[in-house]
Motif scaffolding. Structure first.
Motif, short mmCIF file in Angstrom:
data_model
loop_
_atom_site.label_atom_id
_atom_site.label_comp_id
_atom_site.label_asym_id
_atom_site.label_seq_id
_atom_site.Cartn_x
_atom_site.Cartn_y
_atom_site.Cartn_z
N GLY B 277 38.96 30.30 39.11
CA GLY B 277 39.00 29.12 38.25
C GLY B 277 40.19 29.06 37.31
O GLY B 277 40.28 28.14 36.51
N SER B 278 41.11 30.04 37.36
CA SER B 278 42.15 30.00 36.33
C SER B 278 43.31 29.09 36.70
O SER B 278 43.55 28.79 37.86
CB SER B 278 42.68 31.40 36.01
N GLN B 279 44.00 28.65 35.67
CA GLN B 279 45.08 27.69 35.85
C GLN B 279 46.44 28.33 35.61
O GLN B 279 47.46 27.73 35.90
CB GLN B 279 44.93 26.54 34.84
N GLU B 280 46.44 29.53 35.06
CA GLU B 280 47.71 30.17 34.76
C GLU B 280 47.88 31.38 35.65
O GLU B 280 46.92 32.09 35.94
CB GLU B 280 47.73 30.64 33.31
N LEU B 337 52.01 27.98 34.10
CA LEU B 337 50.92 27.24 34.73
C LEU B 337 51.11 27.21 36.24
O LEU B 337 52.21 27.00 36.75
CB LEU B 337 50.88 25.81 34.20
N LEU B 338 50.01 27.39 36.95
CA LEU B 338 50.09 27.42 38.42
C LEU B 338 50.63 26.10 38.96
O LEU B 338 51.39 26.08 39.92
CB LEU B 338 48.70 27.68 39.00
N SER B 339 50.28 25.01 38.31
CA SER B 339 50.66 23.70 38.84
C SER B 339 52.15 23.44 38.74
O SER B 339 52.68 22.55 39.40
CB SER B 339 49.89 22.63 38.08
N TYR B 400 40.92 33.56 45.48
CA TYR B 400 41.94 33.43 44.42
C TYR B 400 43.33 33.74 44.92
O TYR B 400 44.32 33.21 44.42
CB TYR B 400 41.57 34.20 43.14
N LYS B 403 44.61 30.60 46.31
CA LYS B 403 44.99 29.69 45.25
C LYS B 403 46.39 30.01 44.72
O LYS B 403 47.22 29.13 44.48
CB LYS B 403 43.95 29.81 44.13
N ALA B 407 49.97 27.84 45.18
CA ALA B 407 50.77 27.39 44.04
C ALA B 407 52.22 27.77 44.19
O ALA B 407 53.10 27.10 43.66
CB ALA B 407 50.20 27.97 42.75
N THR B 472 39.63 23.57 42.62
CA THR B 472 40.38 23.25 41.40
C THR B 472 39.51 23.32 40.15
O THR B 472 40.03 23.24 39.04
CB THR B 472 40.93 21.82 41.48
N PRO B 474 37.69 24.83 37.13
CA PRO B 474 37.75 26.13 36.43
C PRO B 474 36.36 26.68 36.16
O PRO B 474 35.41 25.93 35.96
CB PRO B 474 38.46 25.78 35.13
#
Lengths: 453, 551, 443
Positions: B277-280, B337-339, B400, B403, B407, B472, B474
């Protein structure tokens, strides 16, 4: 050994006749020569006996014991650090400080009960005057608190001493104390220890005094003068062994409670100097836990804590005062980003803080480790109080470090440029703190505690 | 000699922290290289070394620092010094324009020294000293970016949370000393259950297991080379290492292994979900570290320290690699940030560096990670519950990783920023090591793995990857809500104590008031009226006479 | 016999000098020389005519008290020399002669005469040095209350003589209530002279109102005389008939300490503080008497005499005709009066019982004497001792307070005999031999 006393006394007699300008160099010279005398001139087993007031049971009996030697060194080093760091001492503050010094030395060396009391008492008046004279805005109340608590403690000590003296027990070396007598003496002494060590809730004088006192006074008071009472415990312990044994778990519990509450009190402060002062309460609680069982392990641990605390707390008081010089505040929140202004100061503060947190390699760790050993050996229950206390103490100092190490300097009220000389003067205390922490065995070997193969 | 190995980095590092001098970097590089060379030599030509130093004798109990080179310690030291050397080189690139590089490298070196102290330590006391010093080192490393609030928070939190474990450790050490258990062997043979539990507590805090997990995630505020070292081969890895050394003790502690299984297993699952769930990028890596550490502890709990060791080694390599690469990537993307990471790596870098690490992390060949995960699978397949747990972990690991890969997939436009060789060279070296680890395993020999038996775990990794690539949402897991609550509670407690103190002061004032009243009474006697004096004196006289006459 | 004749002659010679209006220095010199000679004469073994022998107490310690009274007078002569004229010298000598008679006698009537002669001298001195209405008022108060207790003495002597059939002072054991009443009256009168609770009320006003020289005499001479008499009567069993003697002494001693120290705390003016402090000091003289410990009480009496002469002498020199507040003492150490200030500091420290002063040894003597009694007694005594620190140190502090330098002080520079007493306080506190010799050989 007599030379050790003669140096400060001659200084005291000469001081009023000296010009103000000569005060500082002579103070340093006195402190230095007496420290050297303590380190090289006093060796274990030296003793001196003389008759003084035989009818009162007050005689001169001095001896260097394995436990007094480290404290005498500490005494010298702390005085020396004060002499060297104090840039412009006034003549009478030097006088009173030296008087207190000679009293404390007397208490550490004395083997006579009443002589110990005299030393104890000589160290009271100077501090009252020093706090009363050179302190913060609330110094009047602080001095009164100090004097009132000290006077009560002193009188309980005198009561205990006289109780023994009228039973013809005048020295610490006597072994026969009637059992019934022991408990009353122990009870009287307990009040003294509770106040002077101090134990919660008799600690009220300590933060107040430190909060108002000037830096040299705080340094000496917490560094050395605070150790006179627990040292008395060591001296009395041989003759009061059954009573101590009887009350040990209670006293240890009380000590542990003091450690816990002292740490919490330290955490609850917003003023750095108060934080240091309240941390002292916790450290002295450790000392009493260690002492309470009367084992050789405990006694040695107690001395180690006293030494560690005797170096760490003056160091922190010194650093606090330098910070105050720099930013004009003692509030922890005003110290944000201090590292930008004076990295050296922050380094010393960090060393002191880590010492209080019990990091190995600094002088408080061996003693605290010893206390945990004693507790495990004798009374593991008190660990339930000590464990949270250790965490609270860590939290206290991390909170301070979080301010001084991080952020950006917002407050720069004073334009005092950081005086490197005065900043490095913390080394007088910091270097011994580290040296004892790294290799305690070297020192314990010199103090003849045995153990080095 | 062993003493020098440990003391040199500690002393030089400490000096470097205090006294910044110009040639610091060079000195530290050469010392790091020498340390690694020495450790490598002692691995290749094993010789028994023993170094003992009396620290203190307290009340007749000897407390000594004792270092001994045993094979596992040699290997661990080799690993540590290698990662240290690479991290030092990497930081030369990472901090090429930073004036405080010397300071950073000094801390890194001292930190390594502390780890070596724990690794070679042959009694609990020695290991504790290293353990504590690592705590200090981590405080300084995580708090390197002094201007940032997150660094302040993370460093303080790391120190305070790990101190909970340190206190447990301290008690274990004291217990060992008073029982005269002064070697690891002695403790393993007749250490008490209390020591085992205290050690479990200490490891849980230091290795971010269970309720302590969040500090490691927050510790991402530190610089990347520091994270690489902390995650891969020191500090957090010291936890499983310690448990591996004390396996025998754990075996005869009732309930110890089961606790470790539950602790490690649950942490692994939760942290892995957190990673999904992480974004970084750094947060994802941190969660994965927690998860992997959980697996190591799970392996120990299942009674297979060798599997744990395999996991530790594999993890050290690929996690260091991933940190190095992610450092490069976020440096180029100017974001964590992954995005925003897409296209920050060249194709070659992506395939040669990043994918190696990713494969290792998910447990796919040709990496050491694959073998270690398969070993764990084999160990876990003895029971249905552990088997399901392992498959779940594989699934989440795949998720993960996918994910992360998604990215970082290169796009057509090449990255704009150039990267110094200081950052690239260590990455290449360690990427090679991840590959080598597939064929070669230090200290232990891996049981043969039959490819036809690996399908369940590979399948679950694949499934996980499929899910993870599109996930996507988190997971608010292990976010560290406990710590602020604890901090508030502690402060509340402190506030109460201060309040009690004020009350006590009021109580004292009451006594003063009583004395003041007595004082007023006495002054009332001395009012200045002679009549009253005569009257009062007369009454007193009469009273005394009457009192004496009436016996 | 020579000693007694000289004792009688010196006042007469001084009176003659007064008539002849000889130079002041001569009468002062004669007084000092006379007192010194008397001290020598009384220290020698001497016999009196058989017809007077029954008037003298057959007690070896008498000589100590005689010397103490004479020594106090000599000290006062030295300290007060700047203030003394011919009349004052005569009055002082008369009071001294009365005092010597009172402490030596074995007869109630002689005792009465002696004590009243002291009083007469004191009233004269207080009036002589009284320049204000406040001084007159203080004198009146002193006189009225003094007369009240003179009456009590007369009544007491009458009752005692009536029961015993003789006026010779002797041990009493019977419990006849009239005798008890008489003894109680005498006992109370002596307590009044010492300024002890519950008869202390006169002291603060009298001290505060009278001029410093008169205060100095009032604070020392009558208290020394009454104290000596009380010690020697109590320890020789004269008051044994009193059923509550021990209890009474304990209560009074502790009460005196408590009242004195409570009163002395937070006083604004030096003299009033000293008045209450002196009351508290008397408690330590009475305390050992509760266990009939003559030595301890006498040592404390001696210490009290030396210390109060130093205190009042120095304070008198420092403050002139004023009664200083603490603020007035600020910065005195930097002026010409620094030696008086130093003396006052040492003497106050001696009163407080600071280590290395005579006061410390005396306090130890006093409290050790009752250590076998109930803990309540000695613990209270000790705690009160602790409390006394509060006001002594409170008054020591201003000398060291930071102050802007002012040179308009009225203090005359120089030294007087009070410094000698300060040296004695410290000297006897460190060199223990004289006191040890005294207690071993006489008490």
């Amino acid at each position: 050994m007599l030379l050790y006393f003669l140096i400060p006394w001659m200084f005291l007699i000469l001081l009023p006749w000296l010009p103000q300008a000569k005060t500082r160099p002579l103070f340093i010279a006195m402190a230095l020569s007496d420290t050297l005398q303590a380190i090289f001139g006093l060796s274990l087993g030296q003793s001196f006996h003389g008759s003084w007031w035989p009818s009162l049971g007050l005689n001169i009996a001095l001896a260097v014991t394995p436990f007094s030697q480290p404290l005498l060194w500490l005494n010298g080093i702390v005085l020396l650090s004060i002499a060297c760091t104090n840039q412009s001492p006034s003549r009478d503050s030097v006088f009173w400080l030296s008087l207190a010094y000679s009293g404390v030395s007397l208490a550490f060396l004395s083997r006579n009960l009443l002589l110990y009391f005299l030393g104890f008492e000589i160290a009271v008046l100077p501090f009252y005057l020093l706090v009363r004279k050179e302190g913060g805005t609330d110094r009047r109340a602080a001095a009164l608190y100090f004097l009132a608590f000290s006077a009560i403690a002193g009188m309980f000590l005198l009561a205990a001493t006289l109780t023994l003296v009228v039973h013809h027990i005048t020295t610490f070396d006597s072994h026969v104390v009637p059992r019934t007598l022991q408990f009353s003496v122990y009870g009287l002494l307990l009040v003294m220890w509770a106040i002077k060590t101090p134990l919660w809730p008799f600690h009220l004088w300590l933060p107040r005094t430190h909060g108002e006192a000037s830096t040299p006074v705080s340094m000496y008071l917490s560094g050395v003068a605070l150790k006179v009472a627990p040292f008395g415990f060591l001296s009395f312990s041989s003759m009061l062994a059954p009573a101590i044994h009887h009350a040990s778990s209670l006293l240890a519990l009380w000590g542990a409670l003091t450690v816990l509450l002292g740490s919490l009190l330290a955490l609850g402060q917003t003023d750095l100097k108060q934080t240091v002062a309240q941390s002292s309460i916790a450290s002295m609680g450790y000392v009493l836990i260690a002492l309470s069982f009367g084992t050789s392990l405990g006694n040695q641990a107690a001395i180690l804590i006293m030494i560690g605390h005797g170096l760490a707390s003056p160091l922190l008081f010194l650093v606090t005062s330098r910070i105050y010089d720099l930013i004009g505040s003692r509030q922890i929140q005003d110290m944000t980003g201090l590292y930008q202004k004076s990295p050296a100061l922050v380094s010393w503060l960090t060393v002191g803080a880590f010492a209080y947190m019990g990091i190995p390699g600094l002088a408080l760790f061996p003693g605290e480790f010893g206390v945990v050993m004693v507790a495990l050996q004798r009374d593991p229950v008190i660990l339930y109080l000590i464990i949270p206390a250790m965490l609270f103490m860590a939290a206290t100092w991390l909170r301070v470090l979080a301010r001084v190490h991080f952020g950006h300097l917002t407050r720069s009220t004073s334009n005092v440029s950081s005086r490197t000389g005065s900043v490095w003067s913390a080394a007088w205390l910091g270097i011994p703190l580290i040296l004892i922490g790294i290799a305690p065995i070297w020192w314990t070997h010199i103090w003849n505690w045995g153990g080095l193969k | 000699m062993l003493g020098f190995l440990i003391l040199t980095p500690l002393i030089v590092g400490t000096l470097g922290i205090w006294v910044p001098f110009k040639k610091m970097s060079g000195v530290i590089f050469s010392i790091s290289a020498a340390l690694f060379a020495f450790c490598l030599q002692s691995v290749i030509y094993p010789s028994h070394q023993d170094s003992r130093w009396n620290f203190l004798t307290l009340g007749g109990y000897p407390i000594s620092l004792h270092w001994q080179s045993v094979p596992i310690a040699n290997w661990m030291a080799c690993l540590t010094t290698l990662i240290n050397l690479l991290a030092q080189v990497y930081s030369a690139g990472y901090f090429s324009h930073d004036a405080r590089r010397g300071y950073f490298q000094s801390v890194l070196l001292a930190f390594t020294g502390a780890m070596l102290c724990t690794v070679f330590g042959d009694n609990l006391f020695t290991q504790f000293v290293g353990w504590e010093l690592m705590g200090v080192g981590s405080y300084l490393l995580i708090g390197y970016f002094r201007g940032e609030t997150s660094a302040r928070y993370a460093a303080s939190k790391a120190m305070l949370v790990t101190r909970i474990g340190d206190v447990c450790f301290l008690i274990a050490v004291a217990l060992a000393v008073i029982h005269h258990d002064n070697t690891i062997t002695a403790i393993n043979l007749h250490g008490t259950a209390f020591i085992a539990w205290a050690l479990i507590g200490a490891v849980a805090a230091k290795s971010a297991q269970g309720p302590y997990a969040s500090w490691l995630v927050d510790a991402m505020a530190g610089p990347t080379p520091a994270s690489a070292l902390i995650h891969a081969a020191t500090m957090v890895a010291a936890g499983p290492y310690l448990l591996i050394r004390y396996t025998l003790l754990l075996h005869h502690t009732p309930g110890g292994l089961v606790t470790l299984m539950i602790l490690g297993g649950s942490t692994a699952v939760l942290a892995a979900m957190g990673a999904v769930g992480s974004q970084e990028i750094k947060k994802l890596l941190a969660f994965s570290t927690v998860s992997q550490l959980g697996m190591m502890i799970l392996a120990i709990g299942m009674g297979s320290p060798r599997t744990a060791w395999n996991l530790l080694v594999a993890h050290a390599f690929y996690k260091a690699l991933l940190f190095f690469v992610s450092g490069i990537a976020s440096y180029r993307a100017q974001s964590g940030l992954l995005s925003r990471m897409a296209g920050s790596l060249h194709r070659f870098e992506f395939s040669a560096l990043f994918m190696m690490g990713a494969l290792g992390m998910s447990g796919l060949p040709p990496t050491g990670g694959f073998l270690a995960k398969e070993a764990l699978y084999q160990t876990a397949s003895h029971g249905l519950d552990t088997l399901m747990l392992d498959l779940l972990l594989s699934f989440l690991g795949g998720a993960y990783t996918a994910k992360l890969v998604k990215a970082l997939i290169p796009v057509k436009a090449p990255p704009v920023h150039r990267t110094s060789y200081g950052m690239l060279i260590p990455s290449y070296i360690i990427s090679g090591l991840v590959l080598i680890n597939f064929f070669w395993h230090p200290w232990v020999s891996v049981r043969p793995i039959f490819i036809e038996q690996t399908w369940p775990s590979l399948l679950s990794i694949g499934l996980g990857a499929t899910v993870g690539a599109f996930w996507t949402i988190p997971f608010p897991l292990l976010t560290g809500v406990l710590y602020p609550a604890l901090w508030r509670r502690i402060n509340q407690l402190a506030g109460w104590t201060v309040w009690v103190d004020h009350t006590l002061v009021q109580g004292t004032l009451t006594i003063v008031t009583v004395i003041l009243w007595a004082n007023r009474l006495v002054r009332w006697g001395g009012s200045g009226r002679a009549q009253r004096y005569a009257l009062l004196s007369g009454i007193a006289l009469l009273a005394i006479v009457i009192w004496n006459i009436h016996v | 016999m020579t000693a007694w004749i000289v004792l009688g002659m010196v006042p007469i010679v001084l009176m003659v000098f007064e008539l002849l209006e000889v130079p002041k220095a001569l009468s002062l010199g004669t007084l000092a020389a006379g007192l010194a000679i008397l001290m020598v004469l009384f220290s020698q073994p001497h016999a009196v005519l058989p017809m007077y022998e029954h008037l003298l107490a057959p007690h070896q310690a008498i000589v100590i008290y005689q010397e103490l009274v004479l020594g106090t007078a000599l000290g006062l002569t030295g300290v007060l020399a700047p203030h003394q004229d011919r009349l004052a010298s005569t009055l002082l000598m008369m009071a001294t002669a009365g005092g010597v008679a009172a402490v030596s006698t074995n007869n109630w009537l002689m005792l009465f005469l002696g004590i009243e002669t002291v009083n007469v001298g004191l009233y004269g001195l207080a009036g002589h040095w009284s320049w204000t209405r406040i001084g007159d008022e203080a004198l009146i108060k002193y006189f009225i209350l003094g007369s009240l207790f003179t009456a009590a003495e007369v009544a007491g002597i009458g009752l005692i003589g009536g029961i015993h059939g003789t006026l010779t002072i002797g041990p009493s054991t019977t419990g006849h209530s009239v005798l008890i009443a008489g003894l109680t009256l005498m006992f109370s009168a002596l307590l009044f002279k010492m300024g002890s609770f519950p008869f202390h009320l006169w002291a603060p006003d009298t001290y505060e109102g009278t001029a410093w020289p008169a205060t100095t005499v009032i604070a020392t001479l009558p208290k020394i005389v009454a104290g000596s008499v009380l010690i020697h009567l109590t320890t020789s069993g004269v008051f044994n008939a009193l059923p509550h003697l021990t209890q009474g002494l304990e209560t009074i001693a502790v009460g005196t300490m408590i009242v004195g120290s409570l009163g002395a705390w937070r006083q604004r003016r030096l003299k009033r503080m000293l008045a209450y402090a002196a009351i508290a000091q008397v408690g330590y003289i009475l305390l050992p008497l509760s266990s009939r410990h003559m030595g301890a009480a006498s040592v404390y009496l001696l210490s009290y005499a030396l210390t109060s002469i130093a205190v009042f002498g120095a304070a008198s020199a420092l403050s002139g005709s004023a009664n200083p507040t603490r603020l007035d003492l600020v910065g005195v150490l930097d002026t010409g009066g620094r030696w008086f200030a130093a003396t006052l500091i040492v003497a106050l420290a001696g009163f407080a019982g600071f280590p290395f002063t005579l006061g410390m040894a005396a306090k130890l003597y006093s409290i050790e004497a009752v250590m076998h009694d109930s803990p309540v007694l000695w613990l209270t005594a000790l705690l009160v001792t602790g409390f006394t620190f509060l006001y002594y140190f409170r008054w020591i502090y201003p000398f060291f307070a930071q102050s802007p330098k002012t040179d308009d002080s009225t203090v005359s520079p120089g030294i007087n005999t009070s410094q000698l007493f300060a040296l004695l306080i410290v000297g006897l506190g460190i060199w223990s031999y004289p006191l040890a010799w005294l207690t071993q050989n006489f008490l």
